[in-house]
Write a protein that holds these residues in place. Structure first.
Motif, short mmCIF file in Angstrom:
data_model
loop_
_atom_site.label_atom_id
_atom_site.label_comp_id
_atom_site.label_asym_id
_atom_site.label_seq_id
_atom_site.Cartn_x
_atom_site.Cartn_y
_atom_site.Cartn_z
N ASP A 109 -12.29 96.88 -2.75
CA ASP A 109 -11.63 95.70 -2.19
C ASP A 109 -11.75 94.49 -3.11
OD1 ASP A 109 -10.86 97.18 -0.02
OD2 ASP A 109 -12.45 96.45 1.31
N GLU A 110 -12.95 94.30 -3.69
CA GLU A 110 -13.12 93.16 -4.59
C GLU A 110 -12.30 93.34 -5.86
OE1 GLU A 110 -17.04 91.88 -5.53
OE2 GLU A 110 -17.67 91.70 -3.43
N ILE A 111 -12.21 94.56 -6.35
CA ILE A 111 -11.40 94.82 -7.53
C ILE A 111 -9.94 94.49 -7.24
CG2 ILE A 111 -10.45 96.67 -8.98
CD1 ILE A 111 -13.15 95.91 -9.91
N ARG A 112 -9.45 94.94 -6.10
CA ARG A 112 -8.07 94.66 -5.74
C ARG A 112 -7.83 93.15 -5.66
NH1 ARG A 112 -5.16 99.01 -4.50
NH2 ARG A 112 -6.19 100.85 -3.58
N ARG A 113 -8.72 92.45 -5.01
CA ARG A 113 -8.54 91.01 -4.85
C ARG A 113 -8.57 90.30 -6.21
NH1 ARG A 113 -9.36 87.36 -0.56
NH2 ARG A 113 -9.77 85.24 -1.25
N ALA A 114 -9.53 90.68 -7.05
CA ALA A 114 -9.65 90.05 -8.36
C ALA A 114 -8.43 90.34 -9.22
CB ALA A 114 -10.92 90.53 -9.05
N ALA A 115 -7.96 91.58 -9.22
CA ALA A 115 -6.77 91.93 -10.00
C ALA A 115 -5.55 91.18 -9.48
CB ALA A 115 -6.53 93.44 -9.95
N ARG A 116 -5.39 91.14 -8.17
CA ARG A 116 -4.26 90.42 -7.59
C ARG A 116 -4.29 88.94 -7.95
NH1 ARG A 116 -4.40 93.25 -1.55
NH2 ARG A 116 -3.44 95.23 -2.20
N GLU A 117 -5.48 88.37 -7.98
CA GLU A 117 -5.61 86.95 -8.30
C GLU A 117 -5.19 86.67 -9.74
OE1 GLU A 117 -6.57 82.84 -7.79
OE2 GLU A 117 -5.95 84.47 -6.48
N GLU A 118 -5.63 87.51 -10.67
CA GLU A 118 -5.23 87.29 -12.07
C GLU A 118 -3.73 87.52 -12.24
OE1 GLU A 118 -7.28 85.81 -14.04
OE2 GLU A 118 -8.76 85.98 -12.43
N LEU A 119 -3.19 88.51 -11.57
CA LEU A 119 -1.75 88.75 -11.65
C LEU A 119 -0.97 87.61 -11.00
CD1 LEU A 119 -1.84 92.56 -10.82
CD2 LEU A 119 -1.14 91.55 -13.01
N ARG A 120 -1.49 87.07 -9.91
CA ARG A 120 -0.86 85.91 -9.27
C ARG A 120 -0.76 84.73 -10.22
NH1 ARG A 120 -2.08 81.10 -7.28
NH2 ARG A 120 -4.29 81.29 -7.82
N LYS A 121 -1.78 84.59 -11.05
CA LYS A 121 -1.82 83.48 -11.99
C LYS A 121 -1.07 83.77 -13.29
CE LYS A 121 -6.35 83.16 -11.81
NZ LYS A 121 -7.76 82.69 -12.00
N GLY A 122 -0.36 84.90 -13.31
CA GLY A 122 0.53 85.16 -14.43
C GLY A 122 0.01 86.08 -15.50
#
Length: 414
Positions: free
Chosen positions: A170-183
């Motif tokens: 879950d933390e990996i998913r959230r962290a990856a999504r956050e970096e992808l959200r930021k471009g």
């Protein structure tokens, strides 16, 4: 944007191991509009550049760069943000003036850096940034000392410009999504420890479970991109391949069987020699212990062996540098020098252009002189397909630098 017509050049074209004569290249609106074997009529308002039978080639691509940092250690906590920003701007400019028109940043750069480039406040290469690299607690990019802890809200302090700690799917998913959200253009993660340690590799032979690695790959795939993994060991690489990681960085301590598996999986290998060599050369300056220096030298030797296996098994080999800090950046072009006795000049140049473009998922757009490709071009004195060393002296041999159809250096007559 001015139209430019290049004539009287010898071209580095994909699929050829020798320079190709007798072609004209037309650039318009940031793209290569034509590569013609018959002379092109000069379009209205076009600038004609006579290359004087010099080499016209695609801009170079560094597939493993670090622009946020002022020292060989990625911790960098002693430097103010403004100083780090200035260092990154200088790094970017120096990359471009060395002929690197594209870099894939491997942890630390973010949308702020990209905005400086897009708005013309800074000049530099085309930037594929990773944002914060993902690392596990105690992982290869967890640079905390035993005295550093999480704050009361559970957040890691400002221990690193390059990484974020994440544990569990879950933390990996959230962290990856956050970096992808930021471009972020791709996700970078650490799948094993590093090598600036007395032992072979790090105390960890692998990091992240296969489920955690697969979660990062799934999130990247959902955004039509991929994962690049810092990884040195057999166990780490095999977990990455099973999870679908596309880009294997370093891999100095793997076996020949694992190298063959990289090729069979359709993944890429990105060796980085000059960063290790530069650390050995500057060991006294940075106070590295003799045991660490010996391990670095062993790592270089093993990496050379792995490179040979990659050639044998047809693994796509990219070119990266992994250098930190403005002093180290001056060695960026020396990655070509490190490979001179490992490969042919044409193959090395192919790594820095065509292979890296495919790795970045920009095949036919980057790293090539072809209709529809980005107008990222260099004019060079000498023949890099027979002597890669001509690229090592850009002040003398690099006569023109163009990125996106914009000229940043021109010592030729129009």
């Amino acid at each position: 944007m001015a139209k430019m017509l290049f004539t009287n050049a010898r071209l580095v074209l994909a699929g050829f191991d020798t320079l190709q004569d007798g072609l004209d290249v037309l650039v318009e609106d940031g793209l290569i509009r034509a590569v013609s074997a018959t002379p092109l009529l000069r379009p209205e308002d076009a600038i004609v550049i006579d290359a004087g039978r010099r080499t016209l080639m695609p801009g170079l691509i560094d597939a493993h760069a670090h622009i946020m940092g002022l020292s060989l250690t990625p911790k960098n906590i002693a430097y103010p943000d403004a100083e780090l920003a200035m260092a990154s701007v200088n790094y970017l400019r120096n990359c471009l003036m060395d002929g690197f028109t594209t870099i894939r940043e491997a942890g630390g750069a973010d949308h702020g850096t990209a905005r400086l480039l897009s708005e013309g406040i800074a000049i530099g290469p085309r930037l594929f940034y990773s944002g914060k690299a993902l690392t596990q607690t105690g992982g290869g990019a967890d640079f905390r000392t035993p005295d550093e802890h999480l704050d009361p809200c559970g957040h890691v302090g400002p221990f690193s410009t390059m990484s974020i700690i994440a544990d569990g799917v879950d933390e990996i998913r959230r962290a990856a999504r956050e970096e992808l959200r930021k471009g972020a253009a791709q996700i970078k993660l650490f799948a094993s420890g590093g090598v600036v340690f007395p032992a072979e590799g790090h105390a960890t032979r692998y990091e992240f479970s296969e489920a955690e690695l697969r979660a990062a790959v799934e999130e990247a795939t959902a955004r039509s991109t991929y994962v690049m993994a810092h990884v040195y060991t057999d166990e780490g690489v095999r977990r990455c391949l099973a999870a679908g990681v596309r880009s294997i960085e370093h891999a100095n301590f793997v076996s020949e069987e694992t190298v063959a598996m990289i090729g069979a999986a359709g993944a890429f290998l990105v060796p980085t020699f000059i960063s290790l060599v530069q650390r050995v050369e500057s060991a006294d300056e940075h106070g590295l212990a003799p045991a660490i220096v010996a391990n670095l030298q062993h790592t270089i030797a093993r990496g050379r062996q792995v490179y040979g296996w990659a050639r044998k098994h047809g693994v796509p080999i990219g070119l990266g540098t992994d250098l930190w800090g403005p002093e180290a950046q001056r060695s960026q072009l020396r990655e070509f020098e490190m490979r001179r006795d490992l490969d042919t000049p044409a193959a090395i140049l192919h790594s820095a252009t065509v292979t890296n473009a495919e790795l970045l998922m920009h095949k036919s757009r980057l790293g090539t002189l072809a209709e529809g490709a980005y107008a990222d071009l260099l004019v060079v004195d000498g023949d890099p397909l027979s002597d890669i060393g001509v690229l090592l002296d850009p002040q003398r041999n690099l006569k023109l630098i163009m990125k996106d159809g914009v000229v940043y250096k021109n010592e030729l007559s129009a």
